[in-house]
Write a protein that holds these residues in place. Structure first.
Motif, short mmCIF file in Angstrom:
data_model
loop_
_atom_site.label_atom_id
_atom_site.label_comp_id
_atom_site.label_asym_id
_atom_site.label_seq_id
_atom_site.Cartn_x
_atom_site.Cartn_y
_atom_site.Cartn_z
N UNK A 39 0.48 -1.09 -0.33
CA UNK A 39 0.11 0.16 0.21
C UNK A 39 1.35 1.27 0.28
N UNK A 40 1.69 0.84 1.00
CA UNK A 40 2.56 2.78 1.24
C UNK A 40 2.88 2.49 -0.72
N UNK A 41 3.64 1.46 -1.05
CA UNK A 41 4.60 1.38 -2.10
C UNK A 41 4.11 2.92 -3.41
N UNK A 42 2.38 1.87 -3.43
CA UNK A 42 1.45 2.70 -4.51
C UNK A 42 1.20 3.30 -4.21
N UNK A 43 1.42 4.70 -3.02
CA UNK A 43 0.99 6.06 -2.65
C UNK A 43 2.25 6.80 -3.18
N UNK A 44 2.99 5.96 -3.41
CA UNK A 44 3.98 7.25 -3.89
C UNK A 44 3.86 7.44 -5.59
N UNK A 45 2.79 6.64 -6.05
CA UNK A 45 2.91 7.21 -6.92
C UNK A 45 1.32 7.14 -8.04
N UNK A 46 0.25 7.31 -6.57
CA UNK A 46 -1.85 7.16 -6.59
C UNK A 46 -2.20 7.90 -5.56
N UNK A 47 -2.41 8.46 -5.55
CA UNK A 47 -3.84 9.69 -5.01
C UNK A 47 -4.50 8.10 -3.90
N UNK A 48 -4.77 6.83 -4.15
CA UNK A 48 -5.63 6.68 -3.53
C UNK A 48 -5.38 5.19 -3.87
N UNK A 49 -5.05 4.21 -2.81
CA UNK A 49 -5.02 2.81 -3.03
C UNK A 49 -6.38 1.84 -2.06
N UNK A 50 -7.01 1.12 -2.71
CA UNK A 50 -8.22 0.51 -1.92
C UNK A 50 -7.99 -0.76 -2.32
N UNK A 51 -9.14 -1.47 -1.69
CA UNK A 51 -9.10 -2.64 -1.36
C UNK A 51 -10.56 -3.34 -1.37
N UNK A 52 -10.86 -3.86 -1.93
CA UNK A 52 -12.94 -4.78 -1.93
C UNK A 52 -12.55 -5.86 -0.89
N UNK A 53 -13.15 -6.53 -0.38
CA UNK A 53 -13.85 -7.38 0.82
C UNK A 53 -14.55 -7.84 0.43
N UNK A 54 -14.72 -8.57 0.41
CA UNK A 54 -16.05 -9.50 1.08
C UNK A 54 -16.37 -9.42 2.66
N UNK A 55 -17.63 -8.89 2.57
CA UNK A 55 -18.06 -9.07 4.12
C UNK A 55 -17.80 -10.54 4.67
N UNK A 56 -17.70 -11.53 3.78
CA UNK A 56 -18.29 -12.74 5.08
C UNK A 56 -16.49 -12.80 5.48
N UNK A 57 -15.23 -12.55 4.33
CA UNK A 57 -13.99 -12.10 4.91
C UNK A 57 -13.55 -11.36 5.54
N UNK A 58 -13.92 -11.92 7.64
CA UNK A 58 -13.10 -11.46 8.66
C UNK A 58 -11.55 -11.16 8.63
#
Length: 258
Positions: A39-58
Motif C-alpha cells: 500500500x505504501x509503495x503504491x501511494x508513491x505514484x497513486x493518490x488512492x489505494x483501495x481494497x474490496x473485501x467480502x463481508x464474509x471475509x473477517x
C-alpha cells in the motif's frame, strides 16, 4: 512461498490491492506488514489505494484495516465474473491520510470502522393542562414528538432546538434531558438512541405562531395521554408516558419506551 499482494491501476490516480487467500493463513503481523508495504509503495505514484473485501471475509477485513486502510462503506450488488451480484466492503487509504503510527492517524483509522449509532432528539412541550405537543407527519401515519435526527458533530440538545425551529418555526430553549430511549432495528432502520428533552410549559396559543415545514409537518396539536395513544405508535406512546414520568422521577432510560 505465498505470493506477494498485487497492485493494479484501476483509474487515474487510483490503485486496487488484492492478495491471495494463502496470505490470510500467515502469521497475522507478517501478513499485515506485507500488505502495508504494498500500500505504501503504491501511494508513491497513486493518490488512492483501495481494497474490496467480502463481508464474509473477517480476516481480509482485519488485514485491510491494520494495513492502514479506512473502511468507507459497502458497495451493494457488484457483479462478479460469473455474473452473480455480491456485496463488497470498500477500504482505502489516500495520500492525505495521517500516518497510522501517529495518534491522529490511528484515531482516524479506528473511527472509520468502529460502530456508529444514530441519535434522535425530541422535545416534550406541554400546555398548562398537561397535554403534550404532537406532530402529524407527512411521511408516516403515526404522530410523534417534535424533533429529528442529530447531525454528525452536533450536540443533541442543540439539535432538538434547531429541528423545532426548522419544522415549527418555534424558538424554544431545550431544558434538561428527561429520557434516553433505545430503539431496536425496525422496518429497514438501524437501531438508534432517542433523547427526549424538557421543552417546558407553553400556552396553547403558541399553536397560532407555528410555521409548519410543510414537506414534513402536516399539523400540530396538544394531546392528552389518551389522545397520544390513539394517534401514535405504541412505542412512541410509551416514550411520551416515560418522559412525562421523568418530569417528577428524574431522567430515565427505556428500550422502545419500556
Amino acid at each position: 512461498m505465498t505470493p506477494e499482494p498485487v497492485v493494479r491501476t484501476v483509474g487515474e490516480g487510483v490503485a486496487r490491492v488484492t492478495w491471495s487467500v494463502e496470505l490470510a493463513t500467515e502469521e497475522f503481523r507478517v501478513a499485515v506488514g506485507r500488505v502495508s508495504a504494498v500500500v505504501e509503495e503504491a501511494l508513491r505514484v497513486h493518490a488512492r489505494v483501495e481494497a474490496w473485501v467480502s463481508p464474509d471475509d473477517a480476516v481480509g477485513q482485519r488485514l485491510a484495516t491494520w494495513a492502514g486502510m479506512h473502511r468507507e462503506g459497502v458497495m451493494r450488488g457488484v457483479p462478479d465474473p460469473g455474473g452473480a451480484a455480491r456485496d463488497l466492503v470498500v477500504y482505502a487509504r489516500v495520500v492525505a491520510d495521517a500516518p497510522v503510527g501517529e495518534p491522529a492517524g490511528f484515531r482516524a483509522l479506528l473511527n472509520s470502522f468502529l460502530p456508529r449509532k444514530r441519535a434522535i432528539s425530541q422535545l416534550l412541550l406541554r400546555d398548562p393542562s398537561g397535554r403534550v405537543l404532537m406532530c402529524r407527519l407527512t411521511y408516516k401515519r403515526d404522530w410523534d414528538l417534535p424533533g429529528g435526527v442529530v447531525e454528525v458533530g452536533e450536540s443533541p440538545q442543540l439539535a432538538v432546538g434547531r429541528e423545532v425551529e426548522e419544522e415549527l418555526g418555534l424558538v424554544v430553549a431545550p431544558g434538561r434531558l428527561l429520557l434516553t430511549d433505545w430503539l431496536p432495528s425496525w422496518g429497514g432502520w438501524d437501531d438508534a438512541l432517542c433523547l427526549v428533552f424538557d421543552g417546558g410549559v407553553v400556552e396553547e396559543s403558541v399553536l397560532e405562531t407555528v410555521v409548519r415545514e410543510e414537506r414534513e409537518i402536516a399539523g400540530v396539536q396538544f394531546c392528552a395521554p389518551d389522545e397520544v395513544r390513539r394517534h401514535a405508535a405504541d412505542f412512541t406512546a410509551r416514550r411520551v408516558e416515560a418522559a412525562l414520568a421523568a418530569l417528577a422521577d428524574g431522567p430515565g432510560y427505556t428500550e422502545s419506551g419500556r
